[in-house]
Design a protein around this motif. Structure first.
Motif, mmCIF file in Angstrom:
data_model
loop_
_atom_site.group_PDB
_atom_site.id
_atom_site.type_symbol
_atom_site.label_atom_id
_atom_site.label_comp_id
_atom_site.label_asym_id
_atom_site.label_seq_id
_atom_site.Cartn_x
_atom_site.Cartn_y
_atom_site.Cartn_z
ATOM 1 N N PHE A 1 0.840 -1.199 0.000
ATOM 2 C CA PHE A 1 0.000 0.000 0.000
ATOM 3 C C PHE A 1 0.875 1.250 0.000
ATOM 4 C CE2 PHE A 1 -2.138 3.560 1.882
ATOM 5 C CZ PHE A 1 -3.421 3.508 1.369
ATOM 6 N N THR A 2 1.884 1.282 0.858
ATOM 7 C CA THR A 2 2.784 2.442 0.911
ATOM 8 C C THR A 2 3.436 2.681 -0.440
ATOM 9 O OG1 THR A 2 3.238 2.048 3.255
ATOM 10 C CG2 THR A 2 4.814 3.417 2.050
ATOM 11 N N ALA A 3 3.910 1.599 -1.058
ATOM 12 C CA ALA A 3 4.535 1.733 -2.375
ATOM 13 C C ALA A 3 3.543 2.250 -3.401
ATOM 14 C CB ALA A 3 5.103 0.380 -2.818
ATOM 15 N N GLY A 4 2.312 1.729 -3.369
ATOM 16 C CA GLY A 4 1.299 2.200 -4.303
ATOM 17 C C GLY A 4 0.994 3.676 -4.120
ATOM 18 N N LEU A 5 0.943 4.109 -2.866
ATOM 19 C CA LEU A 5 0.686 5.514 -2.565
ATOM 20 C C LEU A 5 1.790 6.401 -3.122
ATOM 21 C CD1 LEU A 5 -1.188 7.463 -0.824
ATOM 22 C CD2 LEU A 5 0.518 7.161 0.981
ATOM 23 N N LEU A 6 3.043 6.045 -2.835
ATOM 24 C CA LEU A 6 4.174 6.856 -3.293
ATOM 25 C C LEU A 6 4.289 6.824 -4.814
ATOM 26 C CD1 LEU A 6 6.825 5.876 -0.577
ATOM 27 C CD2 LEU A 6 5.521 8.009 -0.726
ATOM 28 N N HIS A 7 4.082 5.652 -5.399
ATOM 29 C CA HIS A 7 4.132 5.539 -6.864
ATOM 30 C C HIS A 7 3.085 6.436 -7.520
ATOM 31 C CE1 HIS A 7 4.019 3.709 -10.895
ATOM 32 N NE2 HIS A 7 2.705 3.715 -10.743
ATOM 33 N N ALA A 8 1.854 6.370 -7.007
ATOM 34 C CA ALA A 8 0.779 7.153 -7.614
ATOM 35 C C ALA A 8 1.023 8.647 -7.471
ATOM 36 C CB ALA A 8 -0.565 6.759 -6.987
ATOM 37 N N LEU A 9 1.547 9.067 -6.325
ATOM 38 C CA LEU A 9 1.889 10.479 -6.152
ATOM 39 C C LEU A 9 2.989 10.897 -7.128
ATOM 40 C CD1 LEU A 9 1.878 10.670 -2.243
ATOM 41 C CD2 LEU A 9 0.328 11.919 -3.767
ATOM 42 N N GLU A 10 3.987 10.046 -7.289
ATOM 43 C CA GLU A 10 5.091 10.347 -8.206
ATOM 44 C C GLU A 10 4.585 10.438 -9.646
ATOM 45 O OE1 GLU A 10 9.566 10.029 -9.037
ATOM 46 O OE2 GLU A 10 8.196 11.169 -7.786
ATOM 47 N N GLU A 11 3.756 9.469 -10.048
ATOM 48 C CA GLU A 11 3.235 9.447 -11.412
ATOM 49 C C GLU A 11 2.393 10.686 -11.715
ATOM 50 O OE1 GLU A 11 3.289 6.916 -14.214
ATOM 51 O OE2 GLU A 11 5.188 7.015 -13.131
ATOM 52 N N ALA A 12 1.711 11.192 -10.701
ATOM 53 C CA ALA A 12 0.855 12.365 -10.889
ATOM 54 C C ALA A 12 1.607 13.680 -10.730
ATOM 55 C CB ALA A 12 -0.304 12.318 -9.896
ATOM 56 N N GLY A 13 2.915 13.606 -10.510
ATOM 57 C CA GLY A 13 3.715 14.813 -10.324
ATOM 58 C C GLY A 13 3.473 15.501 -8.990
ATOM 59 N N LEU A 14 3.032 14.723 -7.998
ATOM 60 C CA LEU A 14 2.651 15.297 -6.704
ATOM 61 C C LEU A 14 3.650 14.998 -5.590
ATOM 62 C CD1 LEU A 14 -1.133 14.302 -6.819
ATOM 63 C CD2 LEU A 14 -0.135 16.551 -7.338
ATOM 64 N N LEU A 15 4.717 14.264 -5.906
ATOM 65 C CA LEU A 15 5.651 13.881 -4.852
ATOM 66 C C LEU A 15 6.751 14.936 -4.696
ATOM 67 C CD1 LEU A 15 5.867 11.572 -2.834
ATOM 68 C CD2 LEU A 15 7.521 10.482 -4.345
ATOM 69 N N ASN A 16 6.303 16.137 -4.357
ATOM 70 C CA ASN A 16 7.220 17.213 -3.999
ATOM 71 C C ASN A 16 6.529 18.071 -2.945
ATOM 72 O OD1 ASN A 16 5.979 19.725 -5.420
ATOM 73 N ND2 ASN A 16 6.057 18.151 -7.032
ATOM 74 N N VAL A 17 7.334 18.802 -2.201
ATOM 75 C CA VAL A 17 6.819 19.499 -1.027
ATOM 76 C C VAL A 17 5.709 20.481 -1.384
ATOM 77 C CG1 VAL A 17 7.412 21.044 0.881
ATOM 78 C CG2 VAL A 17 8.981 19.192 0.241
ATOM 79 N N SER A 18 5.893 21.250 -2.458
ATOM 80 C CA SER A 18 4.895 22.268 -2.807
ATOM 81 C C SER A 18 3.599 21.637 -3.283
ATOM 82 C CB SER A 18 5.453 23.213 -3.869
ATOM 83 O OG SER A 18 5.803 22.505 -5.045
ATOM 84 N N ALA A 19 3.675 20.573 -4.083
ATOM 85 C CA ALA A 19 2.462 19.922 -4.580
ATOM 86 C C ALA A 19 1.689 19.254 -3.452
ATOM 87 C CB ALA A 19 2.816 18.906 -5.653
ATOM 88 N N LEU A 20 2.388 18.645 -2.508
ATOM 89 C CA LEU A 20 1.714 17.998 -1.382
ATOM 90 C C LEU A 20 0.941 19.007 -0.544
ATOM 91 C CD1 LEU A 20 4.417 15.445 -0.156
ATOM 92 C CD2 LEU A 20 2.238 14.906 -1.255
ATOM 93 N N ALA A 21 1.447 20.216 -0.489
ATOM 94 C CA ALA A 21 0.770 21.261 0.290
ATOM 95 C C ALA A 21 -0.494 21.766 -0.384
ATOM 96 C CB ALA A 21 1.735 22.424 0.534
#
Length: 310
Positions: A250-270
């Motif tokens: 699940f953790t891997a799926g979460l991080l993968h999906a965030l990365e694929e969507a361009g959301l795995l960065n501090v500003s996008a997460l906010a």
């Protein structure tokens, strides 16, 4: 690249009678393998023994495409987790960890700086908790937090620290380091026996993370933002073989999906939206559900997922 930090150990899984099967495991290592199988660029920061088990653990990472440039070859022996499965496939763990390789971190084992390609650090489970190396890894996360996303999975192991108050205080300290926190409802119920998980979710979302996610076994997952926005998704009905590695997948799926969507960065997460959170949660639940249909920690490849995606 996502850099996963923590233990990689051997799971001794009870098969039948006096028969036990030795399988590669360790929550962070499982997460790294799951990420790589989902076609996410992944590296592992770990201390791996040079004994026979350690050789197998390194081979597993390399075989699944995990970058091992940050792996330290350790003189100590491999850690072992003994796994007994309940009738419903749930896993119960006991550990043999005294003076083993995973916990002996010193500052000189760690890079002074990481390659710029490392966009996120994921740490979890016992490596942050176990002395003497836990404080060394924690200091590294604190150092890196301003430069890249930090993800933490507390993955509570009561046999390692049976004092809920001490464990709770430690986890709450980690919340200040993390942009993403994922925990199971079982973790939360053990840490806070007198509070609802909904109350704890609301509390944790005010303590520093941009995204807090609680998994709810067969009932899916629930996420909350500091703004108070909550998003939940349901589970997927599958025939469960066992739950070994399901939370890590699940953790891997979460991080993968965030990365694929361009959301795995501090500003996008906010600035996450409810729609974005729902999408990544659904993918993570799907990946975890597929993992539950397989024996041991055997996370799915990206190509394994479409059959259950509808």
């Amino acid at each position: 690249m996502i850099l996963v930090c923590g233990e990689t150990l051997i799971d001794l899984v009870h098969v039948d009678g006096e028969m036990w099967q030795a399988l590669p495991g360790g929550s962070p290592a499982n997460t790294a393998v799951a990420l790589a199988r989902l076609s996410t660029s992944t590296a592992m920061l770990a201390r791996i023994s040079s004994d026979a088990f350690g050789v197998r653990l390194r081979e597993r990472l390399v075989g699944d495409g995990v970058d091992v440039r940050y792996v330290v070859t350790a003189a100590e022996q491999t850690s072992i987790a003994v796994v007994d499965l309940g009738d419903n496939g749930s896993a119960r763990y006991s550990f043999y960890l005294r003076d083993t390789a995973d916990w002996q971190w010193v500052t000189s084992d760690l890079p002074v700086a990481f390659d710029p390609s490392v966009t996120a650090l994921h740490a979890g489970s016992m490596a942050l908790l176990m002395p003497p190396g836990g404080v060394v890894l924690e200091a590294m996360l604190e150092r890196e937090r301003a430069q890249r996303v930090v993800s933490i999975d507390p993955n509570v192991r009561a046999s390692i620290c049976p004092d809920p108050q001490l464990y709770r205080e430690t986890v709450e300290r980690w919340l200040r380091l993390a942009h993403i926190v994922k925990a199971s409802v079982d973790d939360v119920n053990w840490l806070y026996p007198d509070r609802s998980y909904a109350d704890v979710l609301a509390d944790w979302s005010t303590r520093g993370p941009s995204l807090v996610v609680f998994t709810r076994s067969a009932n899916g997952a629930l996420a909350r933002l500091p703004s108070g926005l909550e998003v939940g998704v349901g589970g997927i009905d599958v025939e469960v073989v066992d739950t070994i590695g399901a939370g890590d997948t699940f953790t891997a799926g979460l991080l993968h999906a965030l990365e694929e969507a361009g959301l795995l960065n501090v500003s996008a997460l906010a600035q996450l939206t409810g729609e974005q959170i729902g999408e990544v949660l659904r993918f993570a639940v799907l990946a975890s559900a597929v993992a539950c249909t397989r024996a041991g920690s055997d996370p799915p490849y990206l190509t394994d997922l479409p059959a259950l995606s509808n």
